[in-house]
Write an enzyme that holds these catalytic residues in place. Structure first.
Site, mmCIF file in Angstrom:
data_model
loop_
_atom_site.group_PDB
_atom_site.id
_atom_site.type_symbol
_atom_site.label_atom_id
_atom_site.label_comp_id
_atom_site.label_asym_id
_atom_site.label_seq_id
_atom_site.Cartn_x
_atom_site.Cartn_y
_atom_site.Cartn_z
ATOM 1 C CG HIS A 84 88.434 25.504 -9.810
ATOM 2 N ND1 HIS A 84 87.874 24.906 -10.831
ATOM 3 C CD2 HIS A 84 87.292 26.409 -9.676
ATOM 4 C CE1 HIS A 84 87.257 25.602 -11.361
ATOM 5 N NE2 HIS A 84 87.148 26.536 -10.260
HETATM 6 N N1 UDP Z 1 81.336 26.237 -4.266
HETATM 7 C C1 UDP Z 1 81.109 25.233 -2.464
HETATM 8 N N2 UDP Z 1 82.276 24.757 -1.908
HETATM 9 C C2 UDP Z 1 82.890 25.479 -2.294
HETATM 10 C C3 UDP Z 1 83.322 26.190 -3.322
HETATM 11 C C4 UDP Z 1 82.082 26.742 -4.175
HETATM 12 O O1 UDP Z 1 79.572 24.801 -2.441
HETATM 13 O O2 UDP Z 1 84.191 24.940 -1.191
HETATM 14 C C5 UDP Z 1 79.776 26.538 -4.850
HETATM 15 C C6 UDP Z 1 80.014 27.846 -5.257
HETATM 16 O O3 UDP Z 1 79.463 29.184 -4.390
HETATM 17 C C7 UDP Z 1 79.199 28.137 -6.304
HETATM 18 C C8 UDP Z 1 80.078 26.905 -7.044
HETATM 19 O O4 UDP Z 1 80.463 25.817 -6.049
HETATM 20 O O5 UDP Z 1 78.153 27.972 -6.602
HETATM 21 C C9 UDP Z 1 81.128 27.218 -8.237
HETATM 22 O O6 UDP Z 1 82.240 26.298 -8.790
HETATM 23 P P1 UDP Z 1 83.624 25.589 -9.457
HETATM 24 O O7 UDP Z 1 83.947 26.992 -8.294
HETATM 25 O O8 UDP Z 1 83.800 24.671 -8.772
HETATM 26 O O9 UDP Z 1 82.578 25.864 -10.625
HETATM 27 P P2 UDP Z 1 82.619 27.225 -11.725
HETATM 28 O O10 UDP Z 1 81.798 27.945 -11.093
HETATM 29 O O11 UDP Z 1 84.028 27.748 -11.772
HETATM 30 O O12 UDP Z 1 82.332 26.796 -12.835
#
Ligand code: UDP
Length: 389
Positions: A207
């Protein structure tokens, strides 16, 4: 009574604050106030997370226009903080809401505590990196999730007695909900259960702008995933911005036609954790997913050129694959063939980070406040003695 106002606004924010909100509500003497910045507002990325993670309804919910910048979000937050008059504002992570909360609080002279402070990718093209640096520059108390965060803050001149190695609140939430996630039926719903199916699939997410905004890069990554999908199931829960980019590039329709990759909408937390825990390999550009796979011992290939979470590579199961499709494919095949490393769980990723953070907030901002903790020994010879809280 210590009044702690927490600002959260995105999916990863909700996963991080779940542990903090539960801990604050458990404590006598702490009055939590929760502000939803509205950055993620649809059911899949917001409300469902609040429900599933047992986060109480926010005390204030704002509605910025989509993709508002931190300085566009800050005035509304400033109004809320001004009327709630908290003793301290807690912000988590590195999204626009994080920086907006810090800007609003600092503008009113309210101290800011940053949870997940000090992480650095050293890549200024990442909006999250700019948010991290700016948030830390406005913060008065720093909670690091790993030693690199402590080292980076010290290198930037932040005072030693304001930095605490607290562990990882995202792993607190994972620890708390892993049992419930085992009861998720997602594996059977996706036909991945039993026989040769179990643990023989790849879970992939993308993403970040660096991966999805440049059509040439997105096409390359997609082609690597498609080729892998010819060998074993590849499940891809697509973030809303990724869904749009895939459509714009003609790579996949909203219903996942035109591709061998099993495209789904963003999954609820418990389903996603279940899939992550049983995957043969996770391929991702997500910060939180790099950490969760390390905590669960699941092989992870990071589709980026860097990580701000080096402990997942140094101690955990993470490997950095870059963005070049052939290289990614070769690394994925190697890991699937048994070449993934066995990691270990980083120190203080023990499910009790929120307890340490709330205790430290009480010590520093509560009515019976005591001086900040005297730095205790920290085992890394590369770092000076630092307080664990
Ligand atoms: N996650 C979720 N469903 C999804 C994708 C990710 O629940 O379809 C959860 C994942 O387990 C983690 C969090 O969302 O706890 C991560 O979010 P994201 O990847 O959007 O953000 P980042 O961590 O890169 O800031």
């Amino acid at each position: 009574m210590l009044k702690v106002l927490t600002v959260a606004g995105t999916r990863p924010n909700f996963v991080k604050i779940a542990a903090l909100q539960a801990e604050m509500r458990r404590r006598r003497g702490v009055l939590p106030v929760l502000v939803h910045s509205g950055q993620h507002f649809d059911r899949e990325m917001s409300d469902r997370f609040l429900d599933d993670l047992s986060i109480p309804a926010p005390d204030f919910t704002l509605r910025p226009r989509a993709s508002a910048s931190p300085s566009e979000m800050a005035p509304a937050l400033r109004e809320v903080i001004g009327s709630a008059r908290p003793d301290v504002v807690v912000v988590v992570g590195d999204v626009n809401s994080t920086l907006a909360g810090a800007q609003a609080a600092a503008g009113l002279g309210v101290p800011v505590a940053h949870v997940e402070a000090g992480l650095r990718s050293f890549d200024p093209t990442m909006p999250e990196e700019r948010n991290r640096i700016a948030t830390d520059s406005l913060s008065s108390l720093f909670f690091a999730s790993e030693p690199s965060g402590v080292a980076n803050l010290l290198a930037e001149g932040q005072p030693l007695d304001r930095i605490f190695l607290a562990g990882n609140v995202m792993i607190d939430t994972l620890t708390r909900f892993l049992e419930a996630a085992r009861r998720s039926t997602v594996l059977s719903r996706l036909g991945l259960n039993g026989g040769h199916g179990t643990r023989r699939y790849v879970l992939a997410t993308l993403h970040r702008p660096a991966a999805v905004d440049d059509p040439a890069v997105l096409r390359g990554l997609w082609s690597a995933l498609e080729r892998l999908a010819g060998e074993l199931p590849v499940i891809f829960p697509a973030h809303p911005r990724t869904q749009s980019r895939l459509r714009e590039c003609g790579l996949a329709g909203a219903d996942g036609v035109n591709t061998k990759i099993r495209l789904t909408r963003p999954l609820p937390y418990l389903d996603f954790i279940r899939l992550e825990s049983a995957a043969a390999l996770v391929m991702t550009d997500s910060g939180g997913v790099q950490e969760e796979t390390t905590a669960m011992g699941v092989p992870c290939l990071t589709l980026r050129n860097n990580t701000e979470r080096p402990i997942t590579v140094l101690e955990g199961t993470n490997q950095i694959a870059g963005l070049e499709p052939e290289h990614i494919l070769a690394a994925a095949r190697r890991m699937l063939a048994g070449g993934a490393k066995i990691g270990r769980i980083p120190r203080l990723w023990d499910g009790r980070s929120a307890q340490r953070i709330v205790s430290t907030l009480c010590r520093n901002y509560g009515s019976s406040r005591k001086p900040a903790a005297i730095p205790a020994g920290f085992p890394s010879p590369a770092l000076p003695a630092i307080a664990t809280c």
